[in-house]
Design a protein around this motif. Sequence first.
Motif, short mmCIF file in Angstrom:
data_model
loop_
_atom_site.label_atom_id
_atom_site.label_comp_id
_atom_site.label_asym_id
_atom_site.label_seq_id
_atom_site.Cartn_x
_atom_site.Cartn_y
_atom_site.Cartn_z
N CYS A 11 42.01 31.53 40.64
CA CYS A 11 42.08 32.94 41.06
C CYS A 11 42.87 33.07 42.34
CB CYS A 11 40.67 33.51 41.26
SG CYS A 11 40.76 35.23 41.82
N CYS B 161 38.58 41.55 42.51
CA CYS B 161 39.05 41.19 41.16
C CYS B 161 39.77 42.39 40.52
CB CYS B 161 37.86 40.79 40.29
SG CYS B 161 38.29 40.57 38.55
N ASN B 162 40.96 42.10 39.93
CA ASN B 162 41.67 43.17 39.23
C ASN B 162 41.68 42.95 37.70
OD1 ASN B 162 43.42 41.09 38.91
ND2 ASN B 162 45.23 42.14 39.73
N CYS C 212 42.80 40.37 35.98
CA CYS C 212 44.06 39.81 35.45
C CYS C 212 43.82 38.85 34.29
CB CYS C 212 44.84 39.12 36.56
SG CYS C 212 44.03 37.61 37.16
N GLY C 213 42.69 38.18 34.26
CA GLY C 213 42.35 37.29 33.13
C GLY C 213 42.77 35.84 33.32
N CYS D 180 41.56 33.53 35.25
CA CYS D 180 40.39 32.63 35.25
C CYS D 180 39.80 32.47 33.86
CB CYS D 180 39.34 33.14 36.23
SG CYS D 180 38.74 34.80 35.84
S1 SF4 Z 1 40.23 38.17 36.49
FE1 SF4 Z 1 39.67 36.17 37.37
S2 SF4 Z 1 41.61 35.36 38.19
FE2 SF4 Z 1 41.91 37.57 37.88
S3 SF4 Z 1 41.37 38.50 39.84
FE3 SF4 Z 1 39.50 38.53 38.60
S4 SF4 Z 1 38.41 36.67 39.17
FE4 SF4 Z 1 40.52 36.42 39.87
#
Ligand code: SF4
Length: 254
Positions: free
Chosen positions: A46, A68-69, A71-72, A74
Motif C-alpha cells: 500500500c 484508503c482510496n 485502489c485494490g 493490496c
Molecule cells: S485499496 Fe489497499 S493498497 Fe489501495 S489504498 Fe486501500 S489499503 Fe492501500
Amino acid sequence: MLEKTGVATEQDLAKAIPTKERLAKGPVAIIECFQRIPCNPCYTSCKRGAIKEFEDINDTPEINFEICNGCGVCVSNCPGLAIVVVDESYSNEEALVKIPYEFLPLPVEGSFVTGLDREGKPVCRAKVMKVLNTKAMDRTPLITLAVPKELSMTVRFMKHHDIYSDNTFICRCEELTLGELRELIRKGYNTIDEIRRISRAGMGPCQGRTCRQLIMQELAAATGKKMSEMPISTFRPPVKPIKLGTIAGGERGE
Ligand code: SF4
Ligand code: SF4
C-alpha cells in the motif's frame, strides 16, 4: 468459529467494516484478516500508507479508511485472499465488490455469475463489471462484481459456469441445452444469429428474453471476447408479445 471453519464471526467483522458515511464516499478496502500469522504484503504494497506499519510480522493489519482510496493493489498482493474493495457509491441499487479470483477460466466482462457469501452459499446473481489481470498482479486477477447494495458486506466470492450442466436448458422455448449449444459453437457457429438460425433458439414465445444473454455469454467465453464486443441478434417485429387482435383490429386490441 474462525479457527474451526475459516469463517469470520460477526464480532471479527465489526472491526473490519468502515462506517456507513465512509462507505458512501466511495471505494474502500475491507481487510478480513483476523489471525496472527507471519505475513505483511498488504502493508508493504500500500503506497498510500493506509495500512499501519506492522511492529511485529505477526500483527494483524490495521487500516485507516480515510486514507484508503480503494485502489485494490493490496487485494492482489494478499496471499490469504483476505481483502476486498467495496464501493457503495456506485448506484442507489447496487454496490461494486472487487474480489481476488485465482481460478480459470476467468469470467467474461458483462456476464452474470453467482455471488457467494463467506461460507460459499449462493446469495445473488451478480454482473461482472471488470476483469483485471495484469502481469504486476502475479496471477491474482481482480473481478469487480455489481451486487445488490444490501449484500455489499455479504458477497465475498463468485461461481460461474459450473453451476450449469450439459443438460441445462438455455432456450426453454425451443429446448436447446447447454451441451447442444457448446457443440454448435465447436462446429463453428460463432454468432448469436448463426446459433438462432440453426437451432431456432430465441424464436420461441419469449422471443429470446431468456436465452439471448445466456447464448452471448457462452459465445463470449468461447471466443475470448467481451460481452460488449459481441454482435447482438437481429430484432424483428413484433419485439414483444402482442394480441392477434392488436394486429387485426388496430389500437384497441379487439
Ligand atoms: S485499496 Fe489497499 S493498497 Fe489501495 S489504498 Fe486501500 S489499503 Fe492501500
Ligand atoms: S497480506 Fe493478507 S493475509 Fe497477509 S497480513 Fe495482510 S491481509 Fe493478512
